[in-house]
Structure formats: C-alpha cells, structure tokens
Design an enzyme around this catalytic site. Sequence first.
Site, short mmCIF file in Angstrom:
data_model
loop_
_atom_site.label_atom_id
_atom_site.label_comp_id
_atom_site.label_asym_id
_atom_site.label_seq_id
_atom_site.Cartn_x
_atom_site.Cartn_y
_atom_site.Cartn_z
N CYS A 171 28.83 -5.94 -31.96
CA CYS A 171 29.10 -6.50 -33.30
C CYS A 171 29.04 -5.45 -34.41
CB CYS A 171 28.13 -7.64 -33.59
SG CYS A 171 26.43 -7.30 -33.10
N HIS A 177 26.46 -8.38 -40.60
CA HIS A 177 25.98 -6.99 -40.56
C HIS A 177 26.63 -6.21 -41.71
CE1 HIS A 177 24.15 -8.01 -36.88
NE2 HIS A 177 24.93 -7.40 -36.03
N1 LIG Z 1 24.45 -12.19 -31.19
C1 LIG Z 1 25.38 -11.32 -31.55
O1 LIG Z 1 25.68 -11.12 -32.75
C2 LIG Z 1 26.15 -10.57 -30.49
C3 LIG Z 1 27.21 -9.79 -30.92
C4 LIG Z 1 27.96 -9.09 -30.00
C5 LIG Z 1 27.61 -9.16 -28.65
N2 LIG Z 1 26.55 -9.90 -28.25
C6 LIG Z 1 26.25 -9.93 -26.81
O2 LIG Z 1 26.59 -11.24 -26.32
C7 LIG Z 1 25.70 -11.59 -25.26
C8 LIG Z 1 25.02 -12.92 -25.61
O3 LIG Z 1 24.23 -12.76 -26.77
P1 LIG Z 1 23.47 -13.98 -27.47
O4 LIG Z 1 23.05 -13.43 -28.77
O5 LIG Z 1 24.30 -15.20 -27.42
O6 LIG Z 1 22.21 -14.18 -26.47
P2 LIG Z 1 21.26 -15.45 -26.30
O7 LIG Z 1 21.22 -16.27 -27.53
O8 LIG Z 1 19.98 -14.94 -25.76
O9 LIG Z 1 22.00 -16.34 -25.15
C9 LIG Z 1 22.05 -15.91 -23.78
C10 LIG Z 1 22.84 -16.89 -22.93
O10 LIG Z 1 22.86 -16.41 -21.58
C11 LIG Z 1 22.23 -17.37 -20.71
N3 LIG Z 1 21.43 -16.70 -19.67
C12 LIG Z 1 20.26 -15.99 -19.84
N4 LIG Z 1 19.83 -15.53 -18.65
C13 LIG Z 1 20.73 -15.97 -17.72
C14 LIG Z 1 20.83 -15.82 -16.30
N5 LIG Z 1 19.90 -15.14 -15.58
N6 LIG Z 1 21.87 -16.41 -15.66
C15 LIG Z 1 22.80 -17.10 -16.36
N7 LIG Z 1 22.76 -17.28 -17.71
C16 LIG Z 1 21.74 -16.70 -18.38
C17 LIG Z 1 21.35 -18.22 -21.62
O11 LIG Z 1 21.15 -19.48 -20.99
P3 LIG Z 1 19.79 -20.36 -21.19
O12 LIG Z 1 19.91 -21.06 -22.52
O13 LIG Z 1 19.82 -21.30 -20.04
O14 LIG Z 1 18.63 -19.38 -21.13
C18 LIG Z 1 22.23 -18.29 -22.88
O15 LIG Z 1 23.26 -19.24 -22.67
C19 LIG Z 1 24.72 -10.43 -25.11
O16 LIG Z 1 25.18 -9.58 -24.08
C20 LIG Z 1 24.79 -9.74 -26.46
O17 LIG Z 1 24.45 -8.38 -26.39
C21 LIG Z 1 25.83 -10.62 -29.14
#
Ligand SMILES: NC(=O)c1ccc[n+]([C@@H]2O[C@H](COP(=O)([O-])OP(=O)(O)OC[C@H]3O[C@@H](n4cnc5c(N)ncnc54)[C@H](OP(=O)(O)O)[C@@H]3O)[C@@H](O)[C@H]2O)c1
Length: 345
Positions: A150, A243
Amino acid sequence: MTVRAGILGATGAVGQRLIQLLEPHPDFEITALTASGDSAGKTYREAAKWRINIPIPETVAEMTVRETAPDDVPDDLDIIFSSLPSSVGERVEPGFCEAGYVVSSNSSNARADDDVPLTIPEVNADHIDLLEVQRDERGWDGALVKNPNCSTITMVPPLAALDDAFGLDRITVSTLQAVSGAGYSGVTSMEIIDNAIPHIGGEEKKMETESRKLLGSFDGAEVQWHDARVDASCNRIPTLDGHLENVWTDTTEDATVTAAAEALREYPTLDLPSSPDQLVHVYEEPDRPQPRLDRDKENGMAIAAGGIQATDDGLQFNCLAHNTMRGAAGASILNGELLLERGYI
Ligand SMILES: NC(=O)c1ccc[n+]([C@@H]2O[C@H](COP(=O)([O-])OP(=O)(O)OC[C@H]3O[C@@H](n4cnc5c(N)ncnc54)[C@H](OP(=O)(O)O)[C@@H]3O)[C@@H](O)[C@H]2O)c1
C-alpha cells in the site's frame, strides 16, 4: 459475462474492502469466501468482525466461510482475490495456481519473483504479459498476479508521471502510515494512541524494491528494474486509513513546479470499471493532501498530491492514498479487471 470471484482471507481488513468493492461490481460476482480454520464453517456474518460503515451485503452475510485450500473452493471460479497474511499466501497461493485458478493477490510473497507480474494497471499494464513467461516456466494452468504494498502504490503513480517528464535518478521517501495498514490485529491501541512508531517491519525494503520493479521496463521476456536509487523510512501514526508520504526526487532533467504539477495532473488514467476519472489530483494548498480530508477521493481510488517544491537536485512533494482501497482491495480488483480485458480470464 459474469466473472465468478472467490476471496481468500475474506474476513480481514482487506477482505472486507474486497467485499465492499466487489458486491456492486459490474463484472465480478462473489461466489466463495475463505479464511482461517477458526472461521471456516461459520456464516460470514458470524465469522467476520465487520468494521466498515456500510452493512454487510446481504448476498454475502449468510454465505458459509470455507477453508483456504483449492479442494474447498468451487472448480468454476474465474478469479480469486487473495488477501492472506504473506506467510499463508506463500504457502497456499502456488497450489491454487497449479490447480488452474487465476489469483490476483495482495500478499507480499513472490512480488519480486522474476516471472510474477507486479502491476499498477495505469503505470505498467504491459508487465501483465509476464504471465506467458510464468506459464511456460511453472507449467501452471492458473496464474499469479500481485499488486504492490500500500505504501508503494501511494507514491509510484506520481513518480511514474515525473519519470516520464524529467527522468528520476534518486527517490527518498518518509511515510506516515495509518493503523489499518497493519490489519486488524496489527497494532494495539496501547501502542499507537498518543504515539508514532518509527519502524514498520519489512516495509522499507518493500518500498525500495517494488517501486524499481514497477517503474521498470518489460521487453516481452523479463522486467528490467528502474535503476534509480530508492531510500525509504516508514512510520506508523494514529490515523485510521490513508497513508501520507513525503517524497524527494533527484531528476535527470531540470524540473519546475508548474511543469511537475502539469505532469501529475495529466498522467493518464484507464477505462477499467474501477479506474478513477483522474488518477492524480494535485492540490495547490500547502497543507493538503490530508488523510481525513482526501483519502476517499473517487471512491478511495485516486492518488492525491501536493506541496510540490523545487529543490537543488529536483523536486519535493507529498502524496496520499487510501491504503485498504487504492492500496490493497481496489488494487487487486483493478488487476482483475486488467486480466479480464487482456483475456487472461
Ligand atoms: N491492510 C492494508 O492496508 C494492506 C495493504 C496492502 C496489502 N496488504 C496485505 O494484504 C494481506 C491481508 O491484510 P489484512 O490487513 O487484511 O490482514 P488481516 O486483517 O489480519 O486479515 C487476514 C485474513 O487472512 C485470514 N487468515 C489468517 N491466517 C490464516 C490461515 N492460516 N489460513 C487461512 N486464512 C488465514 C484471516 O482469517 P480469520 O479471520 O479467520 O483469522 C483474515 O481473513 C496481507 O498480506 C497484507 O500484508 C494489506
């Protein structure tokens, strides 16, 4: 044609934004949701701690959340959007591609791989054809496409505009990043309220490498990374979304503030369903852009820039983007739209 879409990691911060953007989408229809074993088997309403200020779409609320494995999702999905933690993405995404699924992913694993397109469609849509190389090398029926981090997405479109206009020799950036960028369990309130944290693990390296790959050129066989030097310093601050970044560039040719503002304003957008009408909005007011005021521009898909100043070696400016919309969910969806337009799905 309706494109059947699945979401991996559908309950998380980015997964919820994917649902928000895909539910009214003209081409994509959400047909499968996955998350961790803790959520699998529950309805989406039970599994997700919904934090967006619109209700959970009714078409999604009663869907059953599945395990995140190729055997647990329908065979006829046309595209999968992945928003898994990168350690999980690294483990499971190749299996989906091998099983024939086309995956547009947010996770940071594999972004620097030679045969994986890392794309911001307005900046380097031509890199998508790296998929031909990927299919030859990996023998996959499916495909893996990544969008950048991001914080990288926030600065690269303005940098691409300035690179086209003046050439870039060096890029230095300092970020002020919102808490939603760390996901829901990323930063506790005790850590961030009344505070700022001058370190985000791995983020600086991502900005330094991904921006050079995105600004690089593709010759049909490989991506030649841009040779500008990139230095990043990343800071977490207590804003919710958006950001803000302070960027300094050394330009190859002399640049003026007026010419830079024009290059940013005129940088072309695309005609994809999620493209903003104008990609980079330029503010004249020296105290803009600001996260609370400017992150939602064009449904959170536009980049805002301002504070342009000439320096001894080039230019200084500020830029801002909504990190979970333009910087994550919207970025994957734009890549999905590009895959559809180019016939990969
Ligand atoms: N947030 C941002 O601004 C942003 C920007 C760019 C990229 N990203 C990237 O996008 C990805 C997701 O980020 P997020 O912020 O959405 O994270 P998050 O809020 O922590 O959500 C993680 C998701 O993955 C699932 N998960 C966790 N462990 C798992 C496993 N072992 N097997 C299958 N599913 C699993 C979780 O399910 P449960 O609810 O069941 O735990 C949840 O649906 C990351 O790689 C992050 O680096 C994020």
